[in-house]
Design an enzyme around this catalytic site. Structure first.
Site, PDB file in Angstrom:
ATOM      1  N   ASP A  20     -55.405  -9.969   5.324  1.00 13.31           N
ATOM      2  CA  ASP A  20     -54.321 -10.121   6.297  1.00 13.31           C
ATOM      3  C   ASP A  20     -53.017 -10.499   5.600  1.00 13.31           C
ATOM      4  O   ASP A  20     -53.028 -11.120   4.541  1.00 13.31           O
ATOM      5  CB  ASP A  20     -54.737 -11.204   7.312  1.00 13.31           C
ATOM      6  N   GLY A  23     -48.111  -7.053   6.327  1.00 13.29           N
ATOM      7  CA  GLY A  23     -46.848  -6.837   7.047  1.00 13.29           C
ATOM      8  C   GLY A  23     -45.850  -7.953   6.746  1.00 13.29           C
ATOM      9  O   GLY A  23     -44.677  -7.692   6.452  1.00 13.29           O
ATOM     10  N   ARG A  33     -43.310  -2.098   6.474  1.00 12.29           N
ATOM     11  CA  ARG A  33     -44.665  -2.662   6.513  1.00 12.29           C
ATOM     12  C   ARG A  33     -45.642  -1.879   5.632  1.00 12.29           C
ATOM     13  O   ARG A  33     -46.523  -2.448   5.006  1.00 12.29           O
ATOM     14  CB  ARG A  33     -45.188  -2.672   7.961  1.00 12.29           C
ATOM     15  N   ASN A  68     -56.688  -1.739  15.728  1.00  8.25           N
ATOM     16  CA  ASN A  68     -55.467  -1.384  14.986  1.00  8.25           C
ATOM     17  C   ASN A  68     -54.782  -0.105  15.488  1.00  8.25           C
ATOM     18  O   ASN A  68     -53.631   0.160  15.147  1.00  8.25           O
ATOM     19  CB  ASN A  68     -55.734  -1.268  13.476  1.00  8.25           C
ATOM     20  N   ARG A 194     -59.375 -16.843  11.931  1.00  3.94           N
ATOM     21  CA  ARG A 194     -60.080 -16.064  12.951  1.00  3.94           C
ATOM     22  C   ARG A 194     -61.014 -15.060  12.278  1.00  3.94           C
ATOM     23  O   ARG A 194     -60.810 -14.703  11.130  1.00  3.94           O
ATOM     24  CB  ARG A 194     -59.081 -15.218  13.766  1.00  3.94           C
ATOM     25  N   ILE A 195     -61.948 -14.538  13.072  1.00  5.27           N
ATOM     26  CA  ILE A 195     -62.856 -13.502  12.564  1.00  5.27           C
ATOM     27  C   ILE A 195     -62.356 -12.122  12.994  1.00  5.27           C
ATOM     28  O   ILE A 195     -62.681 -11.110  12.372  1.00  5.27           O
ATOM     29  CB  ILE A 195     -64.305 -13.753  13.070  1.00  5.27           C
ATOM     30  N   GLU A 207     -70.547 -18.339   4.512  1.00  4.93           N
ATOM     31  CA  GLU A 207     -69.551 -19.383   4.236  1.00  4.93           C
ATOM     32  C   GLU A 207     -68.156 -18.769   4.410  1.00  4.93           C
ATOM     33  O   GLU A 207     -67.914 -17.637   3.977  1.00  4.93           O
ATOM     34  CB  GLU A 207     -69.701 -19.890   2.790  1.00  4.93           C
TER      35      GLU A 207
HETATM   36  C1  FPP Z   1     -53.593  -6.599   7.755  1.00  8.14           C
HETATM   37  O1  FPP Z   1     -52.257  -6.965   7.502  1.00  8.14           O
HETATM   38  C2  FPP Z   1     -53.934  -5.392   7.030  1.00  8.14           C
HETATM   39  C3  FPP Z   1     -54.368  -4.222   7.570  1.00  8.14           C
HETATM   40  C4  FPP Z   1     -54.545  -4.036   9.034  1.00  8.14           C
HETATM   41  C5  FPP Z   1     -54.635  -3.033   6.739  1.00  8.14           C
HETATM   42  C6  FPP Z   1     -55.338  -3.280   5.436  1.00  8.14           C
HETATM   43  C7  FPP Z   1     -55.381  -2.011   4.713  1.00  8.14           C
HETATM   44  C8  FPP Z   1     -55.127  -1.861   3.410  1.00  8.14           C
HETATM   45  C9  FPP Z   1     -54.834  -2.967   2.466  1.00  8.14           C
HETATM   46  C10 FPP Z   1     -55.120  -0.458   2.912  1.00  8.14           C
HETATM   47  C11 FPP Z   1     -55.995  -0.131   1.793  1.00  8.14           C
HETATM   48  C12 FPP Z   1     -57.402  -0.543   1.950  1.00  8.14           C
HETATM   49  C13 FPP Z   1     -58.414  -0.047   1.195  1.00  8.14           C
HETATM   50  C14 FPP Z   1     -59.790  -0.560   1.398  1.00  8.14           C
HETATM   51  C15 FPP Z   1     -58.202   0.994   0.187  1.00  8.14           C
HETATM   52  P1  FPP Z   1     -51.228  -6.946   8.698  1.00  8.14           P
HETATM   53  O2  FPP Z   1     -50.586  -5.618   8.760  1.00  8.14           O
HETATM   54  O3  FPP Z   1     -51.927  -7.378   9.948  1.00  8.14           O
HETATM   55  O4  FPP Z   1     -50.216  -8.047   8.235  1.00  8.14           O
HETATM   56  P2  FPP Z   1     -49.353  -9.011   9.166  1.00  8.14           P
HETATM   57  O5  FPP Z   1     -50.347  -9.861   9.919  1.00  8.14           O
HETATM   58  O6  FPP Z   1     -48.561  -9.802   8.184  1.00  8.14           O
HETATM   59  O7  FPP Z   1     -48.515  -8.141  10.045  1.00  8.14           O
END
Ligand code: FPP
Length: 244
Positions: A20, A23, A33, A68, A194-195, A207
């Site tokens: 997480d 963004g 983002r 998402n 959170r999960i 864990e």
């Molecule tokens: C959460 O950050 C991240 C995601 C929803 C996407 C994660 C995907 C990648 C890192 C792409 C590549 C992955 C692999 C396995 C090759 P967010 O956008 O929710 O961040 P924020 O909470 O700060 O807005």
């Protein structure tokens, strides 16, 4: 890359990651983002290399949740392309290191080009030995439980299974993670506790480890801290400690 000073038997065998903060990482730098997600994909590559090298054989990354899709179209499309590129880029290293690619989630709803890429790389890496890189894509813990329930119900309806046969082990074998050990450690970045509908059934005794760092800043040092912390925890699985 450094060796880790934790004995192998004290290391987690399976780590699951909720990546997480991509963004927010980008926003703080006045970047779009998607640049945060791009940086995040590089971290997946680096962290996987380090963890597999330490002997942690199962890694699972939450890349796209069933929720998402609610994000702006541009971000969703950008993420799909990034996942396609990343899986393509990982292919050679996975083959070289005998690591299997596994994808969990409702793949049928993904763009066709990404479905084709996933099937191709899974096929190319299927002879991998005991290391598995799992990407959760269009995944939700509730989705996983429901798809298992539906398939079990069909088997009961068709008299292939008796209700009395349904127990935890049978249920687990219908989940998308049927061939993985349960995660020993779950790491979530960005200071959220959170999960978020990730592995629900599977983390009953996992864990949990949280860090305020955003995923693009997560590094070897952080992974080591999480593993050291894990090595010191006493896991009782609802029982008592040995010799207690
Ligand atoms: C959460 O950050 C991240 C995601 C929803 C996407 C994660 C995907 C990648 C890192 C792409 C590549 C992955 C692999 C396995 C090759 P967010 O956008 O929710 O961040 P924020 O909470 O700060 O807005």
């Amino acid at each position: 890359m450094e060796e880790i000073e934790i004995p192998k038997e004290k290391l987690p065998k399976h780590i699951a990651f909720i990546m997480d903060g991509n963004g927010r990482w980008a926003k703080e730098r006045n970047l779009p983002r998607l640049m945060g997600h791009r940086e995040g994909a590089l971290v997946v590559e680096k962290i996987s290399e380090i963890a597999f090298n330490w002997g942690i054989n199962y890694l699972t990354f939450f890349a796209f949740s069933t929720e998402n899709w609610k994000r702006p179209r541009e971000e969703v499309e950008g993420l799909m392309k990034l996942l396609d590129e990343s899986i393509d880029k990982f292919k050679d290293k996975l083959i070289e290191n005998k690591i299997k690619l596994k994808v969990i989630g409702n793949i049928e709803e993904l763009p066709n080009y990404l479905q084709r890429r996933i099937k191709y790389v899974i096929e190319e890496t299927k002879t991998g030995e005991d290391k598995v890189l799992t990407i959760a894509l269009n995944y939700g813990g509730r989705w996983d439980i429901l798809q298992a329930v539906k398939r079990i119900a069909l088997q009961v309806r068709d008299n292939k299974l008796q209700i009395e046969d349904i127990n935890e082990s049978l249920f687990s074998s219908f989940l998308s993670t049927f061939d993985l050990p349960e995660p020993d450690l779950l790491i979530r970045t960005s200071g959220e506790y959170r999960i978020s509908n990730f592995l629900l059934w599977q983390i009953a005794y996992t864990e949990l480890w949280f860090t305020p760092k955003y995923w693009p800043d997560f590094n070897e040092e952080d992974l080591k801290k999480a593993c050291l912390d894990f090595a010191q925890r006493k896991r009782r699985f609802g029982g008592l400690e040995n010799n207690a």
